[in-house]
Scaffold this motif. Structure first.
Motif, PDB file in Angstrom:
ATOM      1  N   LEU A  58      15.717 -26.615  39.560  1.00  0.00           N
ATOM      2  CA  LEU A  58      15.074 -25.912  38.456  1.00  0.00           C
ATOM      3  C   LEU A  58      14.744 -26.915  37.355  1.00  0.00           C
ATOM      4  CD1 LEU A  58      17.369 -22.767  37.949  1.00  0.00           C
ATOM      5  CD2 LEU A  58      15.159 -22.867  39.110  1.00  0.00           C
ATOM      6  N   TRP A  86      14.447 -17.038  30.223  1.00  0.00           N
ATOM      7  CA  TRP A  86      14.024 -17.923  31.301  1.00  0.00           C
ATOM      8  C   TRP A  86      15.045 -18.004  32.432  1.00  0.00           C
ATOM      9  CZ3 TRP A  86       9.343 -20.243  31.927  1.00  0.00           C
ATOM     10  CH2 TRP A  86       8.452 -20.145  30.854  1.00  0.00           C
ATOM     11  N   GLY A  88      16.972 -18.061  35.679  1.00  0.00           N
ATOM     12  CA  GLY A  88      16.495 -18.168  37.055  1.00  0.00           C
ATOM     13  C   GLY A  88      15.245 -19.007  37.222  1.00  0.00           C
ATOM     14  N   LYS A  89      14.604 -19.384  36.107  1.00  0.00           N
ATOM     15  CA  LYS A  89      13.385 -20.189  36.164  1.00  0.00           C
ATOM     16  C   LYS A  89      13.585 -21.571  35.561  1.00  0.00           C
ATOM     17  CE  LYS A  89      10.640 -16.027  35.675  1.00  0.00           C
ATOM     18  NZ  LYS A  89      11.023 -15.079  34.664  1.00  0.00           N
ATOM     19  N   VAL A  90      14.387 -21.642  34.500  1.00  0.00           N
ATOM     20  CA  VAL A  90      14.683 -22.895  33.801  1.00  0.00           C
ATOM     21  C   VAL A  90      16.165 -22.884  33.467  1.00  0.00           C
ATOM     22  CG1 VAL A  90      14.233 -24.294  31.734  1.00  0.00           C
ATOM     23  CG2 VAL A  90      12.355 -23.026  32.801  1.00  0.00           C
ATOM     24  N   LYS A 119      12.038 -32.194  34.713  1.00  0.00           N
ATOM     25  CA  LYS A 119      11.636 -31.568  35.975  1.00  0.00           C
ATOM     26  C   LYS A 119      11.819 -32.626  37.056  1.00  0.00           C
ATOM     27  CE  LYS A 119       8.120 -28.650  37.985  1.00  0.00           C
ATOM     28  NZ  LYS A 119       6.797 -28.065  37.850  1.00  0.00           N
ATOM     29  N   ASN A 141       6.399 -22.630  28.499  1.00  0.00           N
ATOM     30  CA  ASN A 141       5.317 -22.116  29.342  1.00  0.00           C
ATOM     31  C   ASN A 141       4.134 -23.074  29.380  1.00  0.00           C
ATOM     32  OD1 ASN A 141       4.411 -19.987  31.062  1.00  0.00           O
ATOM     33  ND2 ASN A 141       3.012 -19.363  29.437  1.00  0.00           N
TER      34      ASN A 141
END
Length: 145
Positions: A58, A86, A88-90, A119, A141
């Protein structure tokens, strides 16, 4: 079936392998049994910083802060709110620059709060200064597309 994702536990900082199809199932850490993806913020230090950002599939957002910093204190609840949004995404983490001076120097922290988005273990964006959760989410985003 897709390869499992490596997810760092925000509580014990252990690496967990989670199939992408199971991310929505709210998995728990295999070591400490606490939730992996509920939006909790990890606390990292000199010893755990590189592993936390480098061993997560992630993206990871790290808040470099200090306990004496007024803007850092004001932004803390906003950072936690964005972490929940955020989930589960970040992955979100905080690094106390007073206690983790080696990591602070390594990443060239000159002012606080400073946010660095990683990342694949690499820095992809940086922003200094406190901001509300909505602005923080918009920035994430825009950087992640």
């Amino acid at each position: 079936m897709s390869d499992p994702l490596q997810i760092k536990c925000p509580h014990c900082l252990r690496t967990n392998r989670v199939p992408a199809a199971r991310l929505a199932d709210k998995p728990n850490c295999g070591a400490c049994k606490k939730p992996l993806l509920n939006g909790d913020v990890a606390n990292v230090d000199d010893a755990s910083m590189a592993k936390y950002v480098g061993q997560s599939d992630l993206p990871v957002l790290v808040d470099f802060w200090a306990s004496w910093c007024g803007p850092c204190k004001a932004m803390a609840p906003e950072f936690e709110q964005a972490a929940r949004q955020w989930a589960g995404k970040v992955a979100f983490a905080k690094l106390n620059t007073e206690q983790a001076q080696q990591a602070s120097a390594q990443y060239g922290i000159r002012s606080i709060p400073t946010l660095i988005l990683f990342k694949g273990g690499r820095e992809v964006a940086r922003k200094s200064g406190a901001m509300p959760a909505a602005q923080l989410s918009a920035w994430i985003n825009s950087e992640l597309g």
